[in-house]
Design a protein around this motif. Sequence first.
Motif, PDB file in Angstrom:
ATOM      1  N   LEU A   1      63.976  36.052  10.138  1.00 59.05           N
ATOM      2  CA  LEU A   1      63.976  34.698   9.826  1.00 59.05           C
ATOM      3  C   LEU A   1      63.246  34.678   8.368  1.00 59.05           C
ATOM      4  N   PHE A   2      64.242  34.337   7.532  1.00 56.47           N
ATOM      5  CA  PHE A   2      63.602  34.234   5.959  1.00 56.47           C
ATOM      6  C   PHE A   2      63.155  32.775   5.921  1.00 56.47           C
ATOM      7  N   THR A   3      61.944  32.530   5.614  1.00 49.07           N
ATOM      8  CA  THR A   3      61.483  31.225   5.310  1.00 49.07           C
ATOM      9  C   THR A   3      60.560  30.930   4.280  1.00 49.07           C
ATOM     10  N   SER A   4      60.143  29.756   3.890  1.00 45.09           N
ATOM     11  CA  SER A   4      59.193  29.194   2.930  1.00 45.09           C
ATOM     12  C   SER A   4      58.131  28.925   3.674  1.00 45.09           C
ATOM     13  N   ARG A   5      58.154  28.702   5.086  1.00 46.11           N
ATOM     14  CA  ARG A   5      56.747  28.415   5.830  1.00 46.11           C
ATOM     15  C   ARG A   5      55.794  29.408   5.758  1.00 46.11           C
ATOM     16  N   LYS A   6      54.794  28.966   5.750  1.00 48.04           N
ATOM     17  CA  LYS A   6      53.402  30.149   5.789  1.00 48.04           C
ATOM     18  C   LYS A   6      53.108  30.466   7.262  1.00 48.04           C
ATOM     19  N   ALA A   7      53.342  29.606   8.245  1.00 47.16           N
ATOM     20  CA  ALA A   7      52.860  30.124   9.615  1.00 47.16           C
ATOM     21  C   ALA A   7      54.424  30.223  10.141  1.00 47.16           C
ATOM     22  N   THR A   8      54.238  30.941  11.341  1.00 47.62           N
ATOM     23  CA  THR A   8      55.565  31.413  12.220  1.00 47.62           C
ATOM     24  C   THR A   8      56.019  30.286  12.571  1.00 47.62           C
ATOM     25  N   PRO A   9      57.580  29.782  12.392  1.00 48.18           N
ATOM     26  CA  PRO A   9      58.051  28.394  12.513  1.00 48.18           C
ATOM     27  C   PRO A   9      57.923  28.527  14.357  1.00 48.18           C
ATOM     28  N   VAL A  10      58.003  27.464  14.857  1.00 49.54           N
ATOM     29  CA  VAL A  10      58.065  27.242  16.328  1.00 49.54           C
ATOM     30  C   VAL A  10      59.022  27.698  16.895  1.00 49.54           C
ATOM     31  N   VAL A  11      60.459  27.446  16.066  1.00 48.13           N
ATOM     32  CA  VAL A  11      61.515  27.655  16.599  1.00 48.13           C
ATOM     33  C   VAL A  11      61.653  29.185  16.981  1.00 48.13           C
ATOM     34  N   ILE A  12      61.091  30.333  16.220  1.00 43.94           N
ATOM     35  CA  ILE A  12      60.986  31.642  16.410  1.00 43.94           C
ATOM     36  C   ILE A  12      59.980  32.026  17.575  1.00 43.94           C
ATOM     37  N   GLU A  13      58.816  31.260  17.829  1.00 44.12           N
ATOM     38  CA  GLU A  13      58.110  31.352  18.817  1.00 44.12           C
ATOM     39  C   GLU A  13      58.864  30.939  20.118  1.00 44.12           C
ATOM     40  N   ALA A  14      59.694  30.002  20.183  1.00 46.19           N
ATOM     41  CA  ALA A  14      60.315  29.620  21.291  1.00 46.19           C
ATOM     42  C   ALA A  14      61.439  30.573  21.640  1.00 46.19           C
TER      43      ALA A  14
ATOM     44  N   VAL B   1      56.783  45.620   7.583  1.00 45.42           N
ATOM     45  CA  VAL B   1      56.351  45.501   8.960  1.00 45.42           C
ATOM     46  C   VAL B   1      54.984  45.929   9.021  1.00 45.42           C
ATOM     47  N   GLU B   2      54.672  47.362   8.612  1.00 44.41           N
ATOM     48  CA  GLU B   2      53.376  48.018   8.957  1.00 44.41           C
ATOM     49  C   GLU B   2      52.353  47.321   7.922  1.00 44.41           C
ATOM     50  N   ALA B   3      52.844  46.775   6.739  1.00 49.75           N
ATOM     51  CA  ALA B   3      51.726  46.081   6.080  1.00 49.75           C
ATOM     52  C   ALA B   3      51.408  44.605   6.630  1.00 49.75           C
ATOM     53  N   GLY B   4      52.198  43.967   7.339  1.00 47.78           N
ATOM     54  CA  GLY B   4      52.118  42.737   7.882  1.00 47.78           C
ATOM     55  C   GLY B   4      52.582  41.683   6.874  1.00 47.78           C
ATOM     56  N   THR B   5      53.589  42.174   6.030  1.00 45.40           N
ATOM     57  CA  THR B   5      54.153  41.288   5.157  1.00 45.40           C
ATOM     58  C   THR B   5      55.464  40.696   6.020  1.00 45.40           C
ATOM     59  N   VAL B   6      55.986  41.267   6.748  1.00 47.05           N
ATOM     60  CA  VAL B   6      57.051  40.747   7.734  1.00 47.05           C
ATOM     61  C   VAL B   6      56.422  41.210   9.113  1.00 47.05           C
ATOM     62  N   LEU B   7      56.478  39.617   9.622  1.00 45.38           N
ATOM     63  CA  LEU B   7      55.781  39.474  10.900  1.00 45.38           C
ATOM     64  C   LEU B   7      56.626  39.712  12.140  1.00 45.38           C
ATOM     65  N   VAL B   8      56.187  40.263  13.008  1.00 45.83           N
ATOM     66  CA  VAL B   8      57.281  40.739  14.233  1.00 45.83           C
ATOM     67  C   VAL B   8      56.838  39.707  15.459  1.00 45.83           C
TER      68      VAL B   8
ATOM     69  N   VAL C   1      59.648  37.416  10.909  1.00 48.29           N
ATOM     70  CA  VAL C   1      59.414  36.427  10.088  1.00 48.29           C
ATOM     71  C   VAL C   1      59.208  37.113   8.522  1.00 48.29           C
ATOM     72  N   ALA C   2      60.140  36.826   7.684  1.00 48.03           N
ATOM     73  CA  ALA C   2      59.835  37.232   6.247  1.00 48.03           C
ATOM     74  C   ALA C   2      59.645  35.956   5.190  1.00 48.03           C
ATOM     75  N   LYS C   3      58.699  36.325   4.364  1.00 47.95           N
ATOM     76  CA  LYS C   3      58.596  35.294   3.085  1.00 47.95           C
ATOM     77  C   LYS C   3      59.863  35.214   2.219  1.00 47.95           C
TER      78      LYS C   3
END
Length: 130
Positions: free
Chosen positions: A4-17, A121-128, A32-34
């Motif tokens: 998911l490409f997003t402008s949100r700072k935190a992981t969106p709830v929809v992705i968590e669900a 992903v390794e750097a934590g820029t894209v959160l899995v 999640v990618a910024k």
Amino acid sequence: KALLFTSRKATPVVIEALSADEKLWPHIRFGVAKHTDKELTARFQITEVPKLVLVCDFHRKPNGTLAFSRLTYLGQEMNFLGLRSWLRERVDAHLADPGAWVLNSSSSMEDDAIEHLASLVEAGTVLVAR
């Protein structure tokens, strides 16, 4: 993998669900990618956020380069029910025919894009998420 490409700072709830959905998580990992990562958004041809991209299959092209196929969610609503329905259709199609994702994919990416995504992903820029 769904990214998911997003402008949100935190992981969106929809992705968590979605990542907790028992019908999806054994088959799809979520990330999640910024939107500020210009290189990644350019490689995935993201022009607006939010946008969900399903990375379908890693494969070798005839010339030997590693690539992956992807599908982009084009639905009107970026909500749990719309995304879940679309993802379930993709999972069901893949379970019925494992080659279906590759054959029906919209485009593919080359080695350097895969390496860039792995480094993020390794750097934590894209959160899995799972």
